[in-house]
Design an enzyme around this catalytic site. Structure first.
Site, short mmCIF file in Angstrom:
data_model
loop_
_atom_site.label_atom_id
_atom_site.label_comp_id
_atom_site.label_asym_id
_atom_site.label_seq_id
_atom_site.Cartn_x
_atom_site.Cartn_y
_atom_site.Cartn_z
N LYS A 1 53.99 -1.51 29.39
CA LYS A 1 53.15 -1.07 28.44
C LYS A 1 54.04 0.22 27.65
O LYS A 1 54.49 0.59 26.89
CB LYS A 1 51.62 -0.88 28.34
CG LYS A 1 50.98 -2.30 28.67
CD LYS A 1 49.78 -2.27 29.16
CE LYS A 1 49.35 -3.68 29.72
NZ LYS A 1 49.23 -5.00 28.79
N ASP B 1 43.18 2.24 37.08
CA ASP B 1 44.10 1.37 36.28
C ASP B 1 44.57 2.02 35.20
O ASP B 1 43.79 2.05 34.14
CB ASP B 1 43.59 -0.06 36.34
CG ASP B 1 44.58 -0.88 35.38
OD1 ASP B 1 45.61 -0.48 35.14
OD2 ASP B 1 44.17 -1.97 35.46
N TRP C 1 39.88 -6.52 31.97
CA TRP C 1 40.67 -6.37 33.18
C TRP C 1 39.94 -5.81 34.24
O TRP C 1 40.16 -5.84 35.53
CB TRP C 1 42.01 -5.58 32.91
CG TRP C 1 42.64 -6.31 31.89
CD1 TRP C 1 42.84 -6.00 30.68
CD2 TRP C 1 43.44 -7.43 32.30
NE1 TRP C 1 43.61 -7.21 30.15
CE2 TRP C 1 44.05 -8.17 31.08
CE3 TRP C 1 43.55 -8.28 33.37
CZ2 TRP C 1 44.51 -9.21 31.02
CZ3 TRP C 1 44.53 -9.28 33.15
CH2 TRP C 1 44.96 -9.93 32.18
#
Lengths: 362, 362
Positions: free
Chosen positions: B197, B173, B101
């Protein structure tokens, strides 16, 4: 007890769609978890994703020329993504400005490139009270696209004859009337709609885009901004609003069972007629600013001739379990939003109330 | 029956948060409509919005220097918005690439401006198996910001000592470990996290941004792309994902009742220890590729030494009501994601199963 909900958006959701969500909240179809807890790449969510898409294609009769995309960020995000994708440098886009949201779309386009108002008209009080006729608008024949707004949530006008943009691609914001009536999808280069009026909860955006139009899109913008990315990945490059898509599925199942788009269109026409009838019957009490030919079947906007009664009107409606009749903060007055999920009976309750209120205070 | 859910995201949601949503689905707190049907500008939704924000500030100890924003589009949208806002022309951004990511974030930044990998390292098999130590990384002192990823969902590594970026703004992030442990928010220019999440359903993104950093942001991009717009309008320029914010509220209420962030951190440490212990005990059967000092407490990644047993492992786990143990399609192998909503008992069930499975097939 459930209220009668005339909210402009987020707005009423069909009760069976909510009841199914409630029933399945802890255990989606026997999978032992909520749909929200499923992987977006797992077969259970994928089934929902595919069903929502297939229902949309069926109900809107989306031709094979068009891609169906599930996006996020609301129509406001589309205001920026449309010019980013399609407004080429050195060229121009035409915007037909028939309300506040169309104006915002134009302003956002101007932060990206060159865009002009091909048509824009308000009354002496600055209100948008109509949509243009074909003969009133001329387009820049080199425009990358023409942007229109099918229904104006805030001022309550709606196209009953869409503009013919000839060889130019038409991009249309259908947030507040998608699936409320039959639309020839083939006539549009791109249709977008925030879900929170006729499709489900806020946070989901449905986009229909012509594959040929897509070919003209910029490849010099971030991947996540490109409609082409969503088309290539079946809207699964990254995690979509999975619960949003699930609720869309539930709403579309309901819509199909209720006679589909033609069933909705009939119902919506009846509902709107009943409401406008009381406004036309009592013009000294209720004022309907929108020109008759442009009246929206989704958002019925009116004012009390005596604005001092506004508060009493809202209060009395609330006492009869009706919510959301207050107009937008920028316009004042009243607005009854009567999207697909609002029933004929809900509207009759309001009509009856409006007649009584006028008698009592007239 | 509810499954034990080890999905990587969307993932397990605390049962009380779902139960409350179920209970209130048709009638939110006696208002006669679902939270999804409320106007985002009405007092009922605003109360939810304010509570979610206040809980986040309380639980994360967000200092007054930082704005709390609710956005949409997933972390992937942040990959584009961060450089659009903060990567000034003629300057550069530094990305510390510790996983897939982070790499995608860098690639997206390069579609906006100039960005480099300040650190990037994989093992001989191309796997990201560690995060860097401070001494290994040097930053461009003129960088607009340094981008990091606190926890790598896909490869299962996590910072236990965040990098010190000195005078440079750090953008992090935190999608897969936000609220799982204490973080000094003041040390970050911007923190973003997709909700699916540790925070709730997909479609919602939480952003914490330093007010001083905001001043450096571009004013030449569409309004809807600007963090400043969201800050100025309390994330209500347009309609947010109202159900997403509501679910965030429900999840944060649960988290607070469970001892807050410190309670979660303790629990998460115990859970991770139990799982890594079985991997370390059985190194001839289970292979844990991530370096010990970088092991994630959120995503425990492992392989079976004998990959031919992969399918049997997933099947046998499913037979014991455990879902989501299969690794990411790009890495293969296994992954147990044990976010906040996964209980100690869930993990013990998995640990017990893994011991038995190794005995039976070892």
């Amino acid at each position: 007890m459930r209220k009668i909900n005339f909210n402009a958006g987020p707005s009423a959701i069909p009760l069976p769609a909510l009841e199914l969500a409630q029933k399945e909240m802890l255990d989606f179809e026997g999978t032992g978890m909520s749909i929200m807890e499923h992987s977006h790449r797992g077969k259970d969510y994928m089934r929902v994703h595919a069903e929502a898409k297939a229902l949309l294609i069926e109900l809107m009769e989306v031709p094979a020329t068009h891609e169906v995309l599930f996006m996020q960020g609301g129509a406001s995000m589309q205001f920026a993504l449309v010019p980013l994708n399609f407004l080429a440098a050195g060229r121009r886009a035409d915007y037909v400005v028939t309300g506040t949201w169309g104006k915002k779309a134009l302003e956002e386009a101007r932060r990206v490139g060159e865009a002009r108002a091909a048509w824009q008209q308000t009354d002496v009080q600055g209100r948008y009270v109509r949509v243009p006729k074909q003969a009133e608008v001329s387009f820049d024949e080199r425009a990358c696209y023409v942007h229109t707004t099918s229904n104006n949530t805030l001022f309550g006008s709606q196209y009953w004859q869409f503009l013919d943009t000839g060889k130019l691609w038409q991009v249309c914001d259908m947030s507040s009337d998608i699936l409320s009536r039959k639309v020839e999808v083939s006539k549009f280069g791109l249709i977008y709609a925030g879900a929170q009026k006729n499709l489900g909860p806020s946070g989901l955006v449905v986009v229909l885009v012509h594959k040929e139009f897509l070919k003209a899109a910029s490849e010099h913008i971030p991947l996540i901004f490109r409609y082409a990315t969503f088309a290539e990945h079946d809207s699964l490059l990254n995690t979509p609003s999975t619960f949003g898509v699930y609720m869309l599925r539930n709403c579309l199942r309901w819509l199909k069972a209720e006679g589909g788009v033609s069933g909705m269109a009939l119902r919506n026409e009846k509902k709107a007629k009943a409401l406008y009838a009381v406004l036309d019957e009592l013009p000294e009490f209720y004022i309907a600013p929108v020109e008759k030919e442009s009246r929206s079947h989704m958002n019925v906007v009116f004012h009390l001739a005596n604005a001092a009664l506004d508060e009493a009107f809202v209060k009395a409606a609330a006492a009869e379990q009706m919510a959301g009749v207050k107009g937008h903060r920028s316009t004042g007055g009243m607005r009854a939003s009567i999207y697909n999920a609002t029933s004929q009976q809900d509207v009759e309750t309001l009509v009856d109330f409006m007649r009584r209120f006028a008698r009592q205070h007239g």
